[in-house]
Each structure stands twice: as C-alpha cells, then as structure tokens.
Design a protein around this motif. Structure first.
Motif, mmCIF file in Angstrom:
data_model
loop_
_atom_site.group_PDB
_atom_site.id
_atom_site.type_symbol
_atom_site.label_atom_id
_atom_site.label_comp_id
_atom_site.label_asym_id
_atom_site.label_seq_id
_atom_site.Cartn_x
_atom_site.Cartn_y
_atom_site.Cartn_z
ATOM 1 N N ASP A 643 30.153 -6.568 -69.102
ATOM 2 C CA ASP A 643 28.787 -6.333 -68.634
ATOM 3 C C ASP A 643 27.807 -6.783 -69.718
ATOM 4 O O ASP A 643 28.166 -6.840 -70.891
ATOM 5 C CB ASP A 643 28.612 -4.835 -68.383
ATOM 6 N N ASP A 644 26.613 -7.101 -69.314
ATOM 7 C CA ASP A 644 25.543 -7.422 -70.264
ATOM 8 C C ASP A 644 25.957 -8.513 -71.230
ATOM 9 O O ASP A 644 25.605 -8.475 -72.411
ATOM 10 C CB ASP A 644 25.126 -6.183 -71.092
ATOM 11 N N ASP A 666 23.752 -11.040 -68.514
ATOM 12 C CA ASP A 666 22.782 -9.948 -68.496
ATOM 13 C C ASP A 666 21.479 -10.369 -67.828
ATOM 14 O O ASP A 666 21.059 -11.511 -67.892
ATOM 15 C CB ASP A 666 22.497 -9.505 -69.929
ATOM 16 N N GLU A 700 23.394 -11.100 -63.004
ATOM 17 C CA GLU A 700 22.733 -9.951 -62.397
ATOM 18 C C GLU A 700 21.221 -10.072 -62.552
ATOM 19 O O GLU A 700 20.730 -10.868 -63.350
ATOM 20 C CB GLU A 700 23.231 -8.653 -63.039
HETATM 21 CA CA CA Z 1 23.868 -5.390 -67.106
#
Ligand code: CA
Ligand code: C2E
Ligand code: CA
Length: 745
Positions: A643-644, A666, A700
């Motif tokens: 993630d990110d 991210d 995202e």
């Molecule tokens: Ca994120």
C-alpha cells in the motif's frame, strides 16, 4: 529340499510304525524345523536326527508342508509385482499377484492360453520375443515397457528368467513384472531438478552441517569465484569471510532459531570491486527433525540496486527544482527532531505557500508557473544554510527545516529573510511578476515532536498568515490548536466502541480500466461515534494503534469482511477479491496467520478471496515475523499488496523476497498527475519496477479522466478512486454488480 524330506520319510516309514503321541508334537516340530535348516548343510545329520515314528513324521510333514506352502504363497501374495509362468510357446501356466487389481484380465481366462490368443499381435510378439531370448541365452532378460492395466497406463520393468522346470516336456520362463511408474516419474523429476539446478542463473549450493560443499552449480561458482572441481568437500571462502562479520553471527543465530536467513551481503569481484549479493539460506531437516543440509541461493542484485537507486532519487527529489521532495522532507524532519531532542536544542519548520500562484498558472500557463517555481527555489537556496533542508512538497508549497538553535529569536530573522527574497520581482518570459509568500512556523519540540503534527501546525499557522493579509509569517499557537483533551476522550470511547458495535465497513470498488470490469473491493473501516457522527479511520486508527486496541479491531475487520463475502456469495454475486488494510502492529503479531486461518475456517471462505494491503515500512520493521506471517498467509492463497507505494524509503531489493502480488501507487502521486512532472516520473518508475518484479499495479485516488488516461497510457490498468466510486455500503456493491454498472463512464 522337499525331495530330500520325502525320501527321508519313506525310509522312516519302513523302520518305525508306532502311532504318534500328540504330547511330543511341539518337540518334534522343533526338531523338524531344525532339520530343515540343517538339511542345507548336512543331509546326513538330518537322517540321523529324525528319530521319530513314521506316522508322526507323516502328520508333521503334512503340517509342515502345508505351512511351508502357505508361507510361500503368503510371500508371493505380499509382492506388489505380478509373476507369470510361461512355457516356451508363450502359454500362461501360472499367474500370481498380491494385487489382483493389477491384472487387466481375469486370471482364469488367461491360464492355458497363449500370448497370441490373448494379446494384440504386436504386443504378443513383444513379450514372446523376450521369453524367447531368455530361453535362448539361458540368462535373465530385463526390459522396461508401458502397459495398460486397471489403473491406467503404467510403466513396468519386466524380468524374464528361465526356470528349472518343465511342463509337458516344455521349458518354462518366469516373467516378473514390476510397476516402476513412480520410480520413473521421480527419476524424471530428479533430472528436471538437476537441470534447473545446473542451468539456473541464481547461484545454488548445498552445504553439509560443517558448511562444506556437497553440490554446487555453475552460476554459484561464478558468483563466489570458485572452481567447480575444487569446491566439492570444501568450505567456500566467502562463507568464512562472512562468518567473521557481524552478519555471520546474525545468520547463525537465525538459522538456529528459524532455519533460514536472507539478506544482502557484499561480494567481491576478482579485481577487488565489491558488489551487492542477495543470499538466502535454508536449513534442511530430515523426517526426524535432524539438520542434514543447508541450501544457499545467491543472486547478484547490482542491476536491481542500480535501478533502485535511480528510483530512490526520483522518489526523493523534486523533478522541477531538484530539491528534496515530501518523502525526503519527512525523513529529514524526523532526523532534525531526534537531533534537537538529543542536544536539548530547538528547531523550526517553516511552511511556505506562494500567494495567488494559481493565478499565474491559470493565466500565464504551466510553463510560466514552472519557471517561477524554479526561480523561487534558486533564490530560497541562497538564503539557506547548508545544514538547513529546503524542500518542495508539490505545487507551490515549500518547506524549510532549521535546527540546532539555542535561541528562538533567530526565527524572526529567518522569516524576514525569506520574505525579502520575494521583494524583487520575478522575470518570466516577457513578464515581470510580483509574487509574495505566506509563512507558517511550528517549533520543535515545543509545539510537538511528531512529524505529522508539526506539519499540521505549520500549515495551520500558514493559513493564519494568509488570513492576516498574506505576505507575512505567523507562529503556531495553542489557540490555533484543538487540545490534547480530545485525544484522551477518543481513546476512552474507542475502548468501548468494539463491544458497542460502533464500527462498520464500507467498500470501494477496484476496476480494470481495459476490460471495464470490477475486479475487487477495498474494505475501509468507519466508526459511528455516539457524539461525533461517522468518523474516518484517519482520526482514530493511530489512537487504536497507540492504545493497543488495533489487534482486536483488526481481527474484527477481517472477520466482518469474510462474513460479508459469504453474504455476497449467498446473493449469487460472482466472486471478487476483498482487500483489507493491515496495520503494522498486526503484521508483527506472531499469531496473525493462525487467527486469519481460524476466521477463514469459521466463515468457510477460501483464502484466495482476500488480499492484505501492507505498507513497505511495516514489513521491514520486524522482517522475520512479518516474513513468516506473509509466507503462511500466502500458503492459504491470500494475496499481498504494498500500500502507499513510493511514500516510504524501502528498497525494492528488500521487498524482493516477500511474497507480494501487487503494488498500490499512493494517491498523493496520482493527485498531481499533469501538475507535477516529478510525480509522473515516480509513477512511471513504479510501474516499470513493478513489472520487472512481475507484480500487478493498481493506482488509488483516481479522481479525473485525465489521471485515468495517464495511467492507462503508462500501462497501469487497475484503478480505484472517486472517478469510479466512493467507498460504499455492501448493498451498493451488490447493486453495482447486478446492474453491471461501471461508474464514471
Ligand atoms: Ca494508500
Ligand atoms: P488507504 O489504504 O490509502 O485507503 C485509501 C483512502 O483513500 C480511503 O480513505 C479512501 O476513502 C480514500 N480514497 C479513495 N479514493 C479516493 C479518491 O479518489 N480521492 C480521495 N481524495 N480519496 C480517495 P479512508 O477510508 O479515510 O482511509 C484512510 C486510511 O485509513 C487508509 O488509507 C488506511 O491506511 C486506513 N484504514 C482504513 N481502513 C482500515 C482498516 O480496516 N484497518 C487499518 N489498519 N487501517 C485502515
Ligand atoms: Ca489501503
């Protein structure tokens, strides 16, 4: 031996005719047994030892004979092989097999018939040829052949042995067929493994318990600078070198405790140049848990490292101004805070925002805006000390970190100096532009010792400077803040929230923009706070982490998502993946994978329906536990995403060993697509890196078509964001799918 015994009995019958005494049987039986053994050595001993009545002998002989046959029969029955007796014409005389299933035809139908009457001509000729050869050479003939039996096509080894036995004057051959299918397959497997081992580009070596080479491949010899023929039986030099270092101690410790170690070590080329190697060591144990071998894998990671360093530079520097970007800024601020705490000094964070920059961009165009930002950066750099960190966070936001101060009065001077920088107009194309700046200042550790809070405070102060009419600076003050009181109130409420069932999950769809299919959802937690209404995780997750509530909360999230999945299944929706955010605290719980397993079993969901999103820094915090968890989760079929991605510092080399399936770009990078070339470069580099590691890539925070088109063009096909859908309640997901609606199109 039978013949011998029979002759013996005949003789005895003539000599002695008294009836057998049952009481003597056990003893006689022993005698007979002994005589069986003795018969092989000395037939006369046998004759002399048999001092029993002929009738007794007859009874015993019958018993013995039948038990001998029974034994023989039992042995033959126990053989997994099939035994045929053929006569010289290829006629089936006898067939025996422990496993009658193996015979492809009823035994009784075969006996008395010839091969040619039973089998297709070609097959019959094949077997007949073998029998003939055995008879002709009077020797054992061995052949491998394929045959179709009850259980399908199998490989057999056939042995034809001329027998010392005739039937109706015809010679006979014993033919023993052994099913070697498994052996053959494992031979093939073995050959395959050897081929992989020998031809792999990764260096591989098998070491014994004393770390001496048992087997080694070409690639390893090359990397470790060994000669293949001298390496065997020796302890490789690089192992000795390694064991002399601290890493060596760590390796031994880890091997002892967890049976494996992986990490980067330094290799040396023949010309003395050092280069990075990635080493994976596994201890191999036998069935009883005894250490037998070590298997080492060695990869030259120079290339990966180089592209990593390039990525690291673009990931930490601003494309336009070459200043540190927000990632590096975070890190530097963290370090500055630590330094001031150690030295009991003071530091400050200046948050700069150009006044009315948007007007420049909108009216004069991006290239003029870019030019202005470059000039601002250059002028600011002139007033900074070498030890200060000037950074560009994106857009028209700059920050300056100063530390090592003993007296806060200098802060005014610095702020004045920054304002001065803007006094002189900027020359852009044919324009002369007057631009001013608003500055917010937070002081550490006085205002806070937390990076994010300091930024928030400086930002708050900057807004207050804007409100005061711009072109000025303001300090952060307590009045600007919401007080710490709220934090504690929150912590208390949080402790009760789980029991009171105040949490719920919303789900944000993820789409493949090429196929326009929904491919999954991300579960995001919400808290229905009794007084404050619905709260986003940004407000409470960190409090849950601090106060030790995150484990229980995290487990609730996993269970709830699994149950929801089952409800969707029950509605008849097609299966899709649910991504869950894992807190770093969860990832280092040694029990994580067992908890997850229990939940999956409890909800009867298969692991492939789940994906865990984790941040890069979380994995690397406690590598061993995290690695173990991830490996075990992977075994359950659960996918893993970073993630990110891009906001952390980790090197992809470190991530290489983890079982990852996806990178998530991210949303801070996506946000500035078309506004910030630097972010675009990071996205490009991330996509390339992800692809080289064979990972899927999802972006995202996609809010505009422009962002989507950029991602599509760069080869990122999976997205999630408001453009498609906000996070929604489970029912809305059902609706979305049943309407086959692709939001945003
Ligand atoms: Ca994120
Ligand atoms: P994240 O994992 O980066 O989640 C994405 C966040 O971006 C979500 O915020 C989502 O609502 C938001 N978002 C999605 N699309 C867009 C968009 O197009 N534009 C904008 N501006 N935002 C978008 P949310 O739900 O507030 O979650 C914030 C963070 O809280 C998450 O960031 C995640 O790190 C954490 N979080 C959420 N749920 C959980 C959870 O169950 N457990 C843990 N440990 N953390 C969670
Ligand atoms: Ca996430």
């Amino acid at each position: 031996m039978h013949k011998l015994l029979a002759r013996q009995l005949k003789k005895l019958q003539l000599e002695d005719a008294s009836p057998p005494d049952p009481e003597r049987w056990p003893q006689l039986l022993k005698q007979i047994e002994a005589s069986y053994e003795a018969a092989d050595q000395d037939r006369y001993t046998l004759e002399r030892s048999l001092t029993i009545s002929s009738e007794e002998m007859q009874v015993l002989y019958q018993r013995q004979k039948s038990s001998y046959e029974a034994r023989l029969f039992a042995i033959l029955q126990a053989l997994p092989d099939i035994l045929f007796l053929f006569d010289e014409d290829g006629r089936y005389i006898e067939i025996m097999s422990g496993d009658e299933q193996q015979l492809y035809q009823d035994k009784d139908k075969l006996i008395g018939k010839t091969l040619h009457e039973i089998l297709p001509p070609e097959e019959a000729a094949f077997y007949y040829g073998i029998l003939n050869e055995a008879l002709k050479t009077n020797q054992l003939v061995i052949v491998d052949y394929e045959s179709t039996v009850q259980s399908g096509q199998q490989t057999f080894e056939g042995r034809a042995i001329p027998a010392d036995y005739t039937v109706d004057g015809k010679r006979t051959v014993v033919f023993l067929a052994t099913d070697i299918t498994e052996r053959k397959q494992s031979e093939i497997r073995g050959r395959l493994i050897t081929t992989v081992f020998e031809n792999s580009r990764e260096g591989m070596v098998i070491l014994d318990q004393d770390l001496k080479v048992v087997s080694v491949n070409e690639a390893f010899c090359k990397i470790a600078d060994l000669e293949m023929h001298t390496a065997l039986g020796q302890k490789p030099r690089f192992i000795d070198d390694l064991m002399a270092t601290r890493t060596g101690t760590e390796i031994l410790y880890s091997l002892h405790n967890t049976d494996y170690w992986m990490g980067e070590i330094v290799g040396k080329k023949q010309d003395g140049m050092s280069y990075p190697l990635w080493l994976t060591l596994n201890a191999v144990k036998d069935d009883r848990g005894q250490l037998t071998y070590y298997v080492a894998l060695l990869t030259d990671v120079s290339d990966i490292k180089r592209s990593q360093q390039e990525l690291e530079y673009v990931a930490t520097h601003d494309f336009l101004t070459n200043l540190p970007n927000r990632v590096l800024f975070h890190d530097r601020l963290q370090q500055a805070i630590a330094r001031t705490m150690r030295s009991h000094s003071t530091g400050a964070l200046f948050f700069l925002d150009l006044d009315r920059f948007k007007n420049v961009n909108d009216n004069l165009g991006h290239h003029v805006g870019d030019d202005l930002l470059k000039q601002v950066a250059a002028r600011l750099q002139k007033v900074c000390r070498a030890s200060d960190t000037l950074a560009r966070l994106g857009g028209d936001e700059f920050t300056l970190i100063v530390d090592g101060l003993t007296d806060t009065s200098v802060l005014d001077k610095i702020a004045e100096k920054v304002l001065q920088v803007f006094k002189e107009p900027f020359r852009l194309d044919d324009y002369k532009l007057e631009i001013s700046v608003s500055i917010g200042i937070s002081v550490f550790p006085k205002d806070s010792a937390d990076v994010n809070e300091l930024i928030k405070h400086a930002d708050t102060a900057m807004y207050s400077a804007k409100e005061s009419g711009r072109n000025t600076y303001r300090y952060y003050t307590q009045e600007l803040a919401t007080n710490a009181f709220e934090y504690f109130a929150m912590e208390i409420a949080l402790k009760k929230a789980l029991e009171r069932e105040e949490f719920f999950l919303v789900y944000q769809p993820q789409y493949n923009i090429v196929t326009e299919q929904m491919i999954g959802v991300e579960a995001l937690i919400r808290w229905r706070h009794p007084d404050m209404g619905i709260l986003a995780p940004g407000v409470f997750i960190h409090i849950a982490e601090y106060s030790g509530k995150i484990e229980a909360l995290g487990e609730w999230v996993i269970r709830e998502a699994c149950e929801q999945c089952r409800r969707w299944d029950a509605e008849g929706l097609p299966a899709f993946t649910v991504s869950l955010n894992l807190s770093r605290k969860q990832l280092v719980l040694p029990s994580l994978y067992r908890d997850v397993k229990n939940i999956l079993e409890g909800t009867q969901l298969t692991g492939d329906r789940l994906e865990f999103e984790i941040t890069e820094s979380a994995i690397l915090e406690q590598k061993e536990i995290a690695y173990n968890n991830l490996k075990e989760l992977q075994k359950m079929g659960i996918k893993m995403a970073i993630d990110d991605f891009g906001t952390g510092y980790s090197s992809m080399v470190n991530l290489k060993q983890f079982p990852l399936s996806r990178l998530k770009i991210d949303r801070s990078f996506v946000r500035d697509v078309s506004r910030d070339q630097n972010d675009e470069a990071i996205i490009r580099a991330t996509i390339a890196l992800g692809k080289s590691f064979n990972l899927d890539i999802i972006a995202e925070g996609v809010e505009t078509e422009e962002q989507r088109d950029f991602l599509l063009k760069e080869g990122c096909h999976e997205v999630q964001g408001y453009l498609y859908s906000k996070p929604v309640l489970p029912d809305a997901i059902s609706e979305l799918i049943s309407l086959r609606k692709i939001v945003g199109n």
